[in-house]
Every structure is written in structure tokens, then in C-alpha cells.
Design a protein around this motif. Structure first.
Motif, PDB file in Angstrom:
ATOM      1  N   GLU A   1      51.835  19.281  89.967  1.00 54.61           N
ATOM      2  CA  GLU A   1      52.303  18.829  88.659  1.00 54.61           C
ATOM      3  C   GLU A   1      52.709  17.367  88.621  1.00 54.61           C
ATOM      4  O   GLU A   1      52.661  16.716  87.570  1.00 54.61           O
ATOM      5  CB  GLU A   1      53.482  19.691  88.196  1.00 54.61           C
ATOM      6  CG  GLU A   1      54.715  19.573  89.083  1.00 54.61           C
ATOM      7  CD  GLU A   1      55.832  20.531  88.669  1.00 54.61           C
ATOM      8  OE1 GLU A   1      56.994  20.091  88.664  1.00 54.61           O
ATOM      9  OE2 GLU A   1      55.543  21.701  88.365  1.00 54.61           O
TER      10      GLU A   1
ATOM     11  N   ASN B   1      49.565  11.934  89.035  1.00 61.70           N
ATOM     12  CA  ASN B   1      49.030  11.362  87.809  1.00 61.70           C
ATOM     13  C   ASN B   1      47.588  11.815  87.614  1.00 61.70           C
ATOM     14  O   ASN B   1      46.888  12.158  88.556  1.00 61.70           O
ATOM     15  CB  ASN B   1      49.106   9.834  87.857  1.00 61.70           C
ATOM     16  CG  ASN B   1      48.337   9.233  89.042  1.00 61.70           C
ATOM     17  OD1 ASN B   1      48.464   9.682  90.176  1.00 61.70           O
ATOM     18  ND2 ASN B   1      47.560   8.201  88.785  1.00 61.70           N
TER      19      ASN B   1
ATOM     20  N   GLY C   1      46.071  14.435  86.037  1.00 63.82           N
ATOM     21  CA  GLY C   1      45.646  15.795  85.736  1.00 63.82           C
ATOM     22  C   GLY C   1      44.618  16.362  86.699  1.00 63.82           C
ATOM     23  O   GLY C   1      44.529  15.958  87.860  1.00 63.82           O
TER      24      GLY C   1
ATOM     25  N   ILE D   1      45.067  21.467  79.006  1.00 63.12           N
ATOM     26  CA  ILE D   1      45.843  20.509  79.775  1.00 63.12           C
ATOM     27  C   ILE D   1      47.073  20.096  78.986  1.00 63.12           C
ATOM     28  O   ILE D   1      46.985  19.769  77.799  1.00 63.12           O
ATOM     29  CB  ILE D   1      45.000  19.259  80.112  1.00 63.12           C
ATOM     30  CG1 ILE D   1      43.750  19.653  80.900  1.00 63.12           C
ATOM     31  CG2 ILE D   1      45.823  18.240  80.893  1.00 63.12           C
ATOM     32  CD1 ILE D   1      42.754  18.528  81.080  1.00 63.12           C
TER      33      ILE D   1
ATOM     34  N   SER E   1      50.059  17.210  79.012  1.00 66.31           N
ATOM     35  CA  SER E   1      50.206  15.879  79.600  1.00 66.31           C
ATOM     36  C   SER E   1      51.158  15.034  78.759  1.00 66.31           C
ATOM     37  O   SER E   1      51.746  15.509  77.784  1.00 66.31           O
ATOM     38  CB  SER E   1      48.833  15.210  79.697  1.00 66.31           C
ATOM     39  OG  SER E   1      48.229  15.104  78.410  1.00 66.31           O
ATOM     40  N   ASP E   2      51.284  13.753  79.121  1.00 69.01           N
ATOM     41  CA  ASP E   2      52.145  12.831  78.380  1.00 69.01           C
ATOM     42  C   ASP E   2      51.712  12.732  76.920  1.00 69.01           C
ATOM     43  O   ASP E   2      50.509  12.661  76.618  1.00 69.01           O
ATOM     44  CB  ASP E   2      52.084  11.429  78.995  1.00 69.01           C
ATOM     45  CG  ASP E   2      52.711  11.353  80.384  1.00 69.01           C
ATOM     46  OD1 ASP E   2      53.384  12.321  80.780  1.00 69.01           O
ATOM     47  OD2 ASP E   2      52.521  10.323  81.059  1.00 69.01           O
TER      48      ASP E   2
ATOM     49  N   TRP F   1      44.891  12.331  78.276  1.00 75.89           N
ATOM     50  CA  TRP F   1      45.352  13.100  79.427  1.00 75.89           C
ATOM     51  C   TRP F   1      44.905  12.526  80.774  1.00 75.89           C
ATOM     52  O   TRP F   1      45.667  12.633  81.754  1.00 75.89           O
ATOM     53  CB  TRP F   1      44.963  14.581  79.293  1.00 75.89           C
ATOM     54  CG  TRP F   1      43.501  14.903  79.320  1.00 75.89           C
ATOM     55  CD1 TRP F   1      42.684  15.144  78.260  1.00 75.89           C
ATOM     56  CD2 TRP F   1      42.670  15.050  80.483  1.00 75.89           C
ATOM     57  NE1 TRP F   1      41.402  15.416  78.674  1.00 75.89           N
ATOM     58  CE2 TRP F   1      41.366  15.373  80.037  1.00 75.89           C
ATOM     59  CE3 TRP F   1      42.896  14.960  81.856  1.00 75.89           C
ATOM     60  CZ2 TRP F   1      40.299  15.579  80.908  1.00 75.89           C
ATOM     61  CZ3 TRP F   1      41.837  15.166  82.742  1.00 75.89           C
ATOM     62  CH2 TRP F   1      40.558  15.469  82.255  1.00 75.89           C
TER      63      TRP F   1
ATOM     64  N   SER G   1      47.661  10.182  81.964  1.00 75.30           N
ATOM     65  CA  SER G   1      49.026  10.693  82.008  1.00 75.30           C
ATOM     66  C   SER G   1      49.643  10.403  83.373  1.00 75.30           C
ATOM     67  O   SER G   1      49.115  10.815  84.410  1.00 75.30           O
ATOM     68  CB  SER G   1      49.025  12.202  81.745  1.00 75.30           C
ATOM     69  OG  SER G   1      50.330  12.720  81.745  1.00 75.30           O
TER      70      SER G   1
ATOM     71  N   TYR H   1      54.932  14.974  83.853  1.00 73.16           N
ATOM     72  CA  TYR H   1      54.298  15.998  84.682  1.00 73.16           C
ATOM     73  C   TYR H   1      53.092  16.561  83.945  1.00 73.16           C
ATOM     74  O   TYR H   1      53.053  16.590  82.719  1.00 73.16           O
ATOM     75  CB  TYR H   1      55.301  17.101  85.023  1.00 73.16           C
ATOM     76  CG  TYR H   1      56.537  16.553  85.713  1.00 73.16           C
ATOM     77  CD1 TYR H   1      56.543  16.330  87.087  1.00 73.16           C
ATOM     78  CD2 TYR H   1      57.682  16.223  84.984  1.00 73.16           C
ATOM     79  CE1 TYR H   1      57.665  15.814  87.722  1.00 73.16           C
ATOM     80  CE2 TYR H   1      58.799  15.701  85.607  1.00 73.16           C
ATOM     81  CZ  TYR H   1      58.792  15.497  86.966  1.00 73.16           C
ATOM     82  OH  TYR H   1      59.887  14.962  87.606  1.00 73.16           O
ATOM     83  N   ASN H   2      52.117  17.000  84.701  1.00 70.82           N
ATOM     84  CA  ASN H   2      50.866  17.501  84.129  1.00 70.82           C
ATOM     85  C   ASN H   2      50.636  18.949  84.560  1.00 70.82           C
ATOM     86  O   ASN H   2      50.842  19.300  85.734  1.00 70.82           O
ATOM     87  CB  ASN H   2      49.698  16.642  84.601  1.00 70.82           C
ATOM     88  CG  ASN H   2      49.836  15.199  84.172  1.00 70.82           C
ATOM     89  OD1 ASN H   2      49.779  14.896  83.002  1.00 70.82           O
ATOM     90  ND2 ASN H   2      50.026  14.299  85.128  1.00 70.82           N
TER      91      ASN H   2
ATOM     92  N   TRP I   1      47.877  22.465  83.846  1.00 70.69           N
ATOM     93  CA  TRP I   1      46.607  22.884  83.269  1.00 70.69           C
ATOM     94  C   TRP I   1      46.259  24.301  83.712  1.00 70.69           C
ATOM     95  O   TRP I   1      46.783  24.816  84.697  1.00 70.69           O
ATOM     96  CB  TRP I   1      45.486  21.923  83.639  1.00 70.69           C
ATOM     97  CG  TRP I   1      45.263  21.733  85.119  1.00 70.69           C
ATOM     98  CD1 TRP I   1      44.452  22.449  85.952  1.00 70.69           C
ATOM     99  CD2 TRP I   1      45.883  20.741  85.946  1.00 70.69           C
ATOM    100  NE1 TRP I   1      44.514  21.960  87.238  1.00 70.69           N
ATOM    101  CE2 TRP I   1      45.385  20.907  87.260  1.00 70.69           C
ATOM    102  CE3 TRP I   1      46.800  19.710  85.717  1.00 70.69           C
ATOM    103  CZ2 TRP I   1      45.794  20.100  88.326  1.00 70.69           C
ATOM    104  CZ3 TRP I   1      47.210  18.916  86.776  1.00 70.69           C
ATOM    105  CH2 TRP I   1      46.694  19.117  88.055  1.00 70.69           C
TER     106      TRP I   1
ATOM    107  N   TYR J   1      54.844  18.119  75.229  1.00 67.24           N
ATOM    108  CA  TYR J   1      53.603  17.709  75.868  1.00 67.24           C
ATOM    109  C   TYR J   1      52.487  17.605  74.829  1.00 67.24           C
ATOM    110  O   TYR J   1      52.490  18.317  73.817  1.00 67.24           O
ATOM    111  CB  TYR J   1      53.164  18.741  76.923  1.00 67.24           C
ATOM    112  CG  TYR J   1      54.127  18.927  78.053  1.00 67.24           C
ATOM    113  CD1 TYR J   1      53.992  18.209  79.238  1.00 67.24           C
ATOM    114  CD2 TYR J   1      55.180  19.847  77.951  1.00 67.24           C
ATOM    115  CE1 TYR J   1      54.882  18.392  80.291  1.00 67.24           C
ATOM    116  CE2 TYR J   1      56.069  20.028  78.999  1.00 67.24           C
ATOM    117  CZ  TYR J   1      55.915  19.301  80.168  1.00 67.24           C
ATOM    118  OH  TYR J   1      56.795  19.481  81.194  1.00 67.24           O
TER     119      TYR J   1
END
Length: 616
Positions: free
Chosen positions: A238, A241, A243, A347, A349-350, A355, A358, A362-363, A365, A384
Motif C-alpha cells: 500500500e 507509489n 499503484g 484502484i 489512490s490520491d 492513479w 499517486s 496510500y494505494n 487495488w 480516495y
């Protein structure tokens, strides 16, 4: 009876021990020992000794080396002193404080350093040893306070310098054992890439992987009667960067890496402005040691231990308040023009960021099942952006945000409109951001892959829809060097058409041959209909990849009357040149002289993800 049961359990699980954790701090050094592993941490916060105590102590760290943490960062704005090369930061003892908190069940060593003029963050490292576990957890917390100047973080990682006297094999998957090359180095080719006396090339990019797909890898000692390993185990990706498509290094030489944030393959840096408060927890991950009769036995144990780590995530031992110990989950359905979007990925993401870019948060999916449903678990609370990618769609589903709280959340049904520009006449490849399905795409990690082109395509690429085979007859990259014909040909049969034709071209990677943009001219039956002009998207062309983090779509429209029976669609590097062996030497020399941006002498290239022709 109870004592006998405990003994039996210990026999079945040899990594379990009854010894408590002992922790001592003497002369600035901390020693941790749980009867299985011993770790010694110096005043700089580096692990100077890491021993497997089972069957006699075995030092797993190379003599004179360490397990250490470092970063590449820079100030955003003017500075009063010269920055270090590549923004390299590795704190010295006078910049570091080391604290110890210990119980018989676990010991936690906290190492704090920064900020400096060029490293504008407060970094808090942790090493955690628990009883009954043959490993050491590690993580680092980055913090940027509002009163700190603007700063940029390119990369941060933990590095294990493994002992060449012990270990002889790399392994990034159960069926992938690579003997560590030991031949003499003859010449440097590019960053951490060398030609050896036996004619082979060793490079740290050989073992690059998609981090989200490879949660375990290691360096092994393999002999006829016994094997041992030192591993990186990651229960959650997670904190990386980029994803699910983020790529990076794992092992090379006598080096075992856990890279946490990097800009490789065109990924983004963390940019924090003055007045901005930001923090992020990178990790924890587990540096794990095991023993077994064979590499397969080691991997069986790794599968077991990784499952145990995932079951404990999020970890309860993390003391940083920035780490979310309460998590939520998200479920929902995705319909693509009314049908299930099976095989695509959802996904998180930020917000307000594509994505793949991002980086600050935290990412998360998850894959969409055949019936269109998805479920993502273990999500830290927050808001998100939700995106959907895949399903052979050139464009992603974007524009939705979700707020995650503890417990279950349902996103409902997401309706994704299929991108269509009329009737599809044909399509080459699948829109998935990768050039994997084309020749060499699944072998793209090799060094200077462009050198294979003269042998494999002596007459260049000439592909016929319905007859040629993509995995054999279409190379994964169109290099700007060619053999005889500067154009690649994509031939197809279509009856006479009227209306508007649309050619959609997905670009997985691009690197200009000259200047700042690629210049690939596209023509149908000799009539130019447009060009592929893109900036450099990353390093896949010369650092071993089949895609970069940055993806591009090029859409060209033209009068469908240009299509007549047998058709010839061509792609030509306007700045291409005939392949010459001297060019390879020039490329190697240019790369060796430029560690910061190697590959400047390599050919330009375009990697096609997929190409689709439609008529309306």
C-alpha cells in the motif's frame, strides 16, 4: 501432556522458539536476540550484524557492510550549500538518535534523523524483533512539518549487503533461481551494470519486478544437502507509489533491496511545499531468515510465513500514530456498457491525481471478478479517488471519490462507458498499458534488448492482420534503428469504406531518438495521417521493461475513403537510422559515463500497447 504438545509443535514449526527477546544497549550499540536471530544496531541506526543462530551462528551480512537505510532527496528552492550527488542522504551518528523500548515479547529500536538543508524531512526508522520469529521488521516514517521548507523525495529504501561467503543464489519466485555471477568485472556499462570476464552482463535491473505482484523474494545459500535464505516479505504494497504497475529492483550482486519509494520507470517523486504538513509510513516489512533441505522447502516456508504476516496486517506493534491500525473495506460492481467488467482492476489512490502518479498517500487495488464484483480490504481511513483500468479499454473509468471508514463500505454499481468510434475493423494487442503480448515483451528485463532486433527482424517488421502472430512477428518496441526498411508495416484487408476512420494507438513507453519528442510518422497507403510525438515517459527502453509508469493514447482520424481493399498502415521513425554495430558501442559508452540518466546513446523507441482501427 501439555509439555509434550508444545514440544511437538516446535518440531513441526522450527522457526518457533520459547526464548524471550533480550535487548541491551552498550557503548551506543543495541543488541537484540531472541534465540533465533541476533541483530546489532550501531549509533548510526544501521544493522552491523545479523546472525542466524540456529545450528551455529551464521553471519548473513557481508564483512564490513551493513543493513542500512538511505534516501535520495532535494530541496525545492535555493540552498546555501552544494547538494550531494543525486541528492543522496544517509545520516551520520551526529545527526541520529537511537532509542530502545523492550519487553520479553518484543524490542523496538527507534532511529531518528533529519531534517537537513538538502533532506527536508524528519525520518523515524524502526527495527522490531519479536519472540519466536526468525526475522526483523523494519519501517520508516517520513514527516514534513508546516514550518519546513519545500522538499522533494525521489527514493527511499532499506539495503541488506548479504555475505558472499554464505549466499550464492537469487530468487524472485519459486521457479526462478539465478546463481549470483562471480566472474571478474571487465567494464562498467551503466548504473550498477557491468560486463564480466566470461562475456555476460550483470545488472541490477535484471531482477526488477512489479512490486505489487511479488511480495516475497530473497538471496539463498543453496548446497546439495541444505539451503538457507534471507528474504524480504511484504504483507501489503500500500505504501509504494504508482499503484499496481509500479516496478522496481529487488536483488543484485550481494545486495538485497526493499525499495519503498522510487522514480524508476517514470514514476513520480514526493513533492511537499513550504507550509504543507505531510507524513507517511513506509512499511513495515519483514527481513526474514529460514533454513530447509532445498530451495523448494524454503519457498514452502515463505508461503506459510507470508500468509501469517498478511493475517496480522495491519500490525499491532507499530507505534507511529501516523499508521492506521483500524481499517475498512470497499465492495461494489462495475458494469461496462451493461456487461460485467471482469478482469479489470479497481484502484484507490490520491485525490486529484492520476492513479499512476499517486505518491503522497496510500494505494489500494483489487481485481474485478467475472460477474463484475470487487472487494478491497485493509484500507486506511480517508478519501480516495476511485479508478477502473483494464478490460481492453483505452481509457480508464475516473472521476469518482470514496470515503473509507472502519468497517464495510459499498460503492454500489459503477457504470463504465465503452470507448467506441464506430465499427472495429481490427485490433492488434490488448489495451492493458503493457507490450507484454508482443515479441520479447515477456523477456524485456534483459540488457540492451535492441541488440536482438537485427537477428530477429533482419527485414524489419512486416505484419499482416489475420496471418501474422503478435508474439512472433511484432516486436515489443519499435527502435529508431532499423535494418532495411525505416517503416514498420501493418497490412490488412478491408472493403472500400466511407465516413470517418479512427486509429487509436496505446503507447506503453516512449523515448525520443533526438530532441524532446518522438517523431513517428503514421501513414495509410502512403498518405500520412498523423504522428506520434511524445516526451520521454521513463526508462523501460534501456532499463529493462515493457512499460513505463506514464501511458499515452494517440488518436488519429482520417477519411475512410483512404481504405481500399489491401491496405498498408506504416509507422516510421522520421529520425531513425540504419542499424550499425558501432552504435551499440556508442550507446554503452554514453550510458557508462552518465549514471544519473544512462541510456542517452541508446536508440529511441515506442512500445505499442495496442492499436485499433474503427470506422464510423
Amino acid at each position: 501432556m501439555k509439555r509434550l504438545m508444545i514440544v511437538a509443535l516446535c518440531c513441526l514449526l522450527p522457526s518457533v522458539a520459547l526464548a524471550e527477546v533480550t535487548a541491551t544497549k552498550t557503548d551506543g550499540r543495541v543488541k537484540l536476540n531472541n534465540g533465533l536471530i541476533e541483530a546489532v544496531i550501531d549509533a548510526n541506526g544501521d544493522v552491523v550484524s545479523f546472525k542466524d543462530l540456529r545450528g551455529g551462528p551464521v553471519e548473513m551480512v557481508q564483512k564490513g557492510q551493513k543493513i542500512y537505510w538511505d534516501a535520495n532527496a532535494e530541496a525545492i528552492g535555493p540552498t546555501t550549500t552544494t547538494p550531494p550527488k543525486k541528492g543522496y542522504y544517509r545520516p551520520s551518528p551526529d545527526q541520529t538518535t537511537v532509542a530502545l523500548a523492550a519487553t520479553p515479547a518484543q524490542a523496538d529500536v527507534t532511529v531518528t534523523s533529519g531534517p537537513t538543508e538538502h533532506f527536508g524531512f524528519r525520518a523515524e526508522r524502526h527495527y522490531v524483533m519479536k519472540d519466536g520469529l526468525s526475522g526483523l521488521y523494519a519501517y520508516v516514517v517520513f514527516r514534513h512539518a508546516a514550518d519546513m521548507p519545500a522538499a522533494r523525495l525521489w527514493q527511499t529504501r532499506f539495503v541488506v549487503r548479504t555475505s558472499p561467503d554464505v549466499f550464492n543464489v537469487w530468487s524472485v519466485s519459486r521457479d526462478n533461481l539465478i546463481r549470483i555471477p562471480r566472474a571478474e568485472v571487465v567494464s562498467k556499462l551503466m548504473d550498477a551494470t557491468f560486463r564480466l570476464a566470461d562475456g555476460t552482463v550483470k545488472t541490477k535491473y535484471l531482477n526488477s519486478v512489479y512490486w505489487g505482484e511479488v511480495p516475497a523474494y530473497g538471496t539463498l545459500a543453496v548446497s546439495n544437502d541444505k539451503s538457507r535464505g534471507i528474504w524480504m516479505l511484504e504483507p501489503s504494497p500500500e505504501y509504494h507509489n504508482g499503484g499496481p504497475i509500479k516496478q522496481g529492483q529487488t536483488v543484485h550482486d550481494d545486495v538485497l533491496l526493499r525499495v519503498l519509494q522510487s522514480a524508476h520507470f517514470g514514476a513520480k517523486s514526493v513533492d511537499v511545499q513550504a507550509g504543507e504538513t505531510w507524513s507517511k509510513v513506509y512499511g513495515p516489512f519483514l527481513i526474514y531468515a529460514n533454513q530447509g533441505a532445498s530451495p523448494q522447502a524454503l519457498w514452502t516456508d515463505i508461503d506459510r510465513q507470508l500468509s501469517a504476516e498478511k493475517a496480522q496486517w495491519p500490525y499491532g506493534f507499530v507505534t507511529a500514530p501516523d499508521y492506521a491500525k483500524t481499517r475498512g473495506s470497499l465492495t461494489g460492481k462495475v458494469r461496462l456498457n451493461g456487461a460485467a467488467a471482469g478482469g479489470a482492476k479497481v484502484i484507490l489512490s490520491d485525490v486529484n491525481t492520476p492513479w499512476p502518479d499517486s505518491v503522497k498517500g496510500y494505494n489500494y487495488w483489487g481485481s474485478i471478478s467475472a460477474d463484475g464484483q470487487f472487494r478491497i480490504e485493509g484500507i486506511a481511513p480517508g478519501t480516495y479517488a476511485l479508478s477502473v483500468t483494464g478490460a481492453d479499454q483505452p481509457t480508464d473509468f475516473i472521476g469518482k471519490t470514496v470515503t473509507i471508514k472502519a468497517g464495510e463500505q459499498d460503492a454500489g454499481t459503477l457504470n463504465w462507458a465503452r470507448e467506441m468510434h464506430g465499427k472495429t475493423l481490427w485490433q492488434l494487442g490488448s489495451f492493458d498499458r503493457r507490450a507484454a503480448e508482443f515479441r520479447n515483451g515477456d523477456a524485456s528485463r534483459g540488457y540492451q534488448m535492441f541488440t536482438l532486433y537485427p537477428q530477429q527482424f533482419p527485414n524489419d517488421v512486416d505484419f499482416t492482420v489475420g496471418k501474422s502472430v503478435a508474439a512472433r512477428d511484432w516486436n515489443y518496441a519499435q527502435w529508431s534503428w532499423y535494418m532495411k526498411e525505416p517503416s514498420w508495416h501493418l497490412r490488412f484487408t478491408a472493403p472500400a469504406q466511407t465516413g470517418q476512420a479512427t486509429l487509436t494507438i496505446g503507447i506503453a513507453s516512449a523515448q525520443p531518438a533526438k530532441g524532446k519528442l518522438t517523431d513517428v510518422r503514421v501513414a495509410i497507403n502512403g498518405q500520412e495521417i498523423g504522428a506520434i510525438r511524445l516526451p520521454k515517459t521513463g526508462t523501460a527502453g534501456y532499463r529493462g521493461g515493457m512499460q513505463d509508469q506514464n501511458y499515452n493514447l494517440v488518436t488519429l482520424t482520417f477519411d475512410a475513403k483512404l481504405l481500399k481493399g489491401d491496405n498498408d498502415l506504416t509507422f516510421r521513425h522520421a529520425d531513425g537510422q540504419v542499424f550499425d554495430p558501432a552504435l551499440v558501442k556508442a550507446a554503452s559508452d554514453a550510458a557508462a559515463d552518465d549514471d544519473q540518466a544512462p541510456g542517452t546513446g541508446a536508440p529511441g523507441q515506442v512500445m505499442y500497447d495496442a492499436i485499433r482501427l474503427e470506422v464510423k
